[in-house]
Design a protein around this motif. Sequence first.
Motif: not given
Length: 127
Positions: A17-19, A44-45, A47, A94, A96
């Motif tokens: 997770s990006s966040s 958040c993204t 993947t 991914y 979002r």
Amino acid sequence: MLHVAASLLSLSQLFTSSSSACQVTNGGTCVTDGAGNYGFNERCTITAQVALTLSATSFTTETNFDYLRFYNPTRTYSGTGSGPQNIQMAAGQYFRWYSDSSVVRSGWTVCGTPAAPPPPPLFTITS
């Protein structure tokens, strides 16, 4: 034996997770917006680290305004109900999460199952 070890490693690394708005849980096999209601303006993204099939285990968001968006093909999920089910994702693909600045709900959890490895060849041609 090496194949088994590689499969066990991939089980623990299905998502990143990006966040911190989206948390990887359940030993790396699920992603959620967190406990309780999600917050305002979350982004958040997430993947996929391996090829997998993903399905929601819970899903309640503000209809049309807070949503999960998947790509290739593009699909958006919001509101209540089953949410995304049986989504095939390749490693590196991914999706979002977006929430707006008004209403919040209980949110979502999605879990993945690694794709089965291809079967071994039925025969080998040698010369």
